[in-house]
Write a protein that holds these residues in place. Sequence first.
Motif, short mmCIF file in Angstrom:
data_model
loop_
_atom_site.label_atom_id
_atom_site.label_comp_id
_atom_site.label_asym_id
_atom_site.label_seq_id
_atom_site.Cartn_x
_atom_site.Cartn_y
_atom_site.Cartn_z
N GLY A 209 0.86 -1.18 0.00
CA GLY A 209 0.00 0.00 0.00
C GLY A 209 0.89 1.23 0.00
N ASN A 210 0.33 2.38 -0.08
CA ASN A 210 1.06 3.64 -0.20
C ASN A 210 1.95 3.64 -1.42
N TRP A 211 3.27 3.91 -1.34
CA TRP A 211 4.05 4.23 -2.53
C TRP A 211 5.20 3.25 -2.72
N SER A 212 5.02 2.31 -3.65
CA SER A 212 6.09 1.38 -4.04
C SER A 212 6.75 1.89 -5.30
N ALA A 213 8.05 1.59 -5.45
CA ALA A 213 8.80 2.11 -6.60
C ALA A 213 9.35 0.98 -7.46
N GLY A 214 10.55 1.17 -8.03
CA GLY A 214 11.10 0.25 -9.01
C GLY A 214 11.55 -1.07 -8.43
N TYR A 233 9.11 4.37 -1.47
CA TYR A 233 9.58 5.73 -1.73
C TYR A 233 9.15 6.66 -0.59
N VAL A 234 8.09 7.42 -0.79
CA VAL A 234 7.62 8.40 0.20
C VAL A 234 6.27 7.96 0.73
N HIS A 235 6.05 8.13 2.03
CA HIS A 235 4.71 7.90 2.59
C HIS A 235 3.89 9.16 2.33
N PHE A 236 2.90 9.03 1.44
CA PHE A 236 2.17 10.19 0.95
C PHE A 236 0.69 10.02 1.24
N ASP A 237 0.06 11.09 1.72
CA ASP A 237 -1.37 11.10 2.02
C ASP A 237 -2.04 12.12 1.12
N LEU A 238 -2.78 11.64 0.13
CA LEU A 238 -3.45 12.55 -0.81
C LEU A 238 -4.46 13.45 -0.11
N ALA A 239 -5.03 12.97 0.99
CA ALA A 239 -6.03 13.77 1.70
C ALA A 239 -5.38 14.91 2.48
N HIS A 240 -4.11 14.75 2.81
CA HIS A 240 -3.39 15.79 3.55
C HIS A 240 -2.01 16.00 2.92
N PRO A 241 -1.97 16.54 1.71
CA PRO A 241 -0.68 16.72 1.02
C PRO A 241 0.14 17.81 1.69
N GLY A 268 9.67 8.57 4.76
CA GLY A 268 9.92 7.57 3.75
C GLY A 268 9.12 6.32 3.97
N GLU A 269 9.17 5.42 2.98
CA GLU A 269 8.51 4.12 3.06
C GLU A 269 9.56 3.02 3.20
N ALA A 270 9.23 1.99 3.97
CA ALA A 270 10.15 0.86 4.13
C ALA A 270 10.25 0.05 2.84
N TYR A 297 14.80 5.38 3.94
CA TYR A 297 15.31 6.15 2.82
C TYR A 297 14.29 6.12 1.67
N TYR A 298 14.51 7.00 0.71
CA TYR A 298 13.54 7.17 -0.39
C TYR A 298 13.95 6.31 -1.58
N GLY A 299 13.55 5.04 -1.58
CA GLY A 299 13.95 4.10 -2.62
C GLY A 299 13.22 4.34 -3.93
N LEU A 300 13.97 4.36 -5.04
CA LEU A 300 13.36 4.55 -6.36
C LEU A 300 13.63 3.41 -7.31
N ALA A 301 14.81 2.80 -7.25
CA ALA A 301 15.16 1.71 -8.17
C ALA A 301 15.90 0.63 -7.39
#
Length: 607
Positions: A209-214, A233-241, A268-270, A297-301
């Motif tokens: 859930g939330n933000w998975s990357a590469g 990547y980042v733990h992001f809440d669209l309701a509270h940006p 960040g996301e685990a 950390y902010y994982g992307l790839a």
Amino acid sequence: MPACRPTLYRLFSLRSMAVAALCSTLLPGMAGAQAPQMGGVNTGGVHQAVLDAEHRPITAGGFVKSGPIVFEDVAQKAGLYTWKHTMGTAQKKYIIDTNGSGVGLIDYNNDGWLDIYLVNGSTEDALTGKATPPHAALFRNNHDGTFTDVAEQAGVTNDRWGVGVAIADYDNDGWPDIFVSNFGKNRLYHNNHDGTFTDVAEKAGVQLGNWSAGATWGDYDGDGRLDLFVPGYVHFDLAHPPASSSQGTMLCQFRGMEVMCGPRGLKGEADHLFHNNGDGTFTDVSEKAGVSDKSLYYGLASLFIDVNGDGKPDLLVADDSTPNYLYINKGNGTFEDDSYASGYALNENGRETASMGIAYGDYRNNGLVDFYNTTFSDDYNPLYRDDGDANFTDVSYQMGVAEPTIPFLGWGDAFLDYDNDGWKDLVIANGHVYPEVDKTNWGTTFAQRPLLFRNIDGKKFAEVPAVEGTGLAKTYVGRGLAVGDLFNDGRLDVVINVLDGHPALLRNVSNDKHHWVELKLVGGPKSPRDAIGATVYLTANGMRQREDVVSGGSYASTNDPRLHFGLGDATKIDLIEIHWPDGSKEKFTLDKVDQIVTLTEGKGAKL
């Protein structure tokens, strides 16, 4: 380079690690040479604008009238303009709007021709049911230079906020499957062998859930089944940006200009490692294996690949504005964090970078795998030379691939031998994250041209000039990039997923007359069926080249699973050595060049 360099680098890196830990306590994301602006992105500092002869920013200029023509963008002619990427709003107020999506090359119907899977983003209105969600595309290769989008019939439209794609045959049935990482729940599309797929992510236990990357696939424990690593990547809440300003005060800025926030200043996301149980399900073993990213950390790839030559896949993670990870596979189901000691965590200045993608390849033809990471603008892309035994040195400046990249903001990248001379070149997709840069005099632009560097005998890279009217002289807000032989002509092509735009299909039209060979590997009963994790050494033309079968690396993308070798003027292959994932080694011979060949484990001669 002095022989003591690796030792000194380790000492410096360990000191940097202590400083990083202290700074992250005092101010999240502060590690590095300069204190960040709140909510910003790590860069190398402000650089002077680089303009071409017509006073255009070099990121959208510097074109020449004549020169070697390598790529032609044939996306429209090939039918790819029937699809368009969409993500967030045009204003890019939030980081979720601007990171874009990846591309996966897959022969989904096993007809011997590569098809193209393009991940799409989404919008807030689509997620809340107020608008039709943007669809991903699966472009079937028609074998005549054109493609047809069959995503809806195939059942792989995703219809979620899509980020990345990792292709692999996770159940060893001989048919490639598709993992799609999302902001929100992920998808695992199982190939039904009839042109359709079924999403089994919930049953398999890899939805998250939330933000998975590469993501990346690899058999880390050697049981013959592919496991899945998914960076967060980042733990992001669209309701509270996150707000970029409050009561007239800029909270998030870049070079003094108000911009969207992140990743710094955001949680960040685990990361997650899923063990393949062999029954269609996976178990999260991140903590047990030691790769859960407790620092968030902010994982992307990410990339599973054998770094130290012991036959076991190690794990790299490219992190945005935080140190990169290099985990060494200990062979007992766990990994050792060798990030700082290896030299891969930071660049040569002892500073973390905003890493986006990982290109992998043996650019010196010495049997060692090197890595090239893309980064943010105002910073250079580091080339990590493999010095053996998991020791790396940043050689970007001396190799010529640092300074030209500073104005650019890089994403997907890959080593490829575009001219089949036997030396691996570099291609990079570029595009900024702040539309506002087009209103500045900083020497950078939102849409940027791709970069191609030619490898000169493993001793230097030289930028290939962007000839007017060719694919290198077009600008894109580039994100994901994948490389493969889409036309089965022995030339490597490039697909770029463009933020809020039509994709680019850079067909290789180089006029070289060099020879080549491409290998599709089939693993035996104790190896993954698609041979992910295999390493191949090919000797021809007085050179011994290395290629690896992997899934992932380039930002949110997956390359052609077939291994491509440029042979120069050689008309004979002396030897093919395959180190299979199960530890066995075989040698193969081929009677001719300029062909695509399938090699099956157990059919060659044992080494």
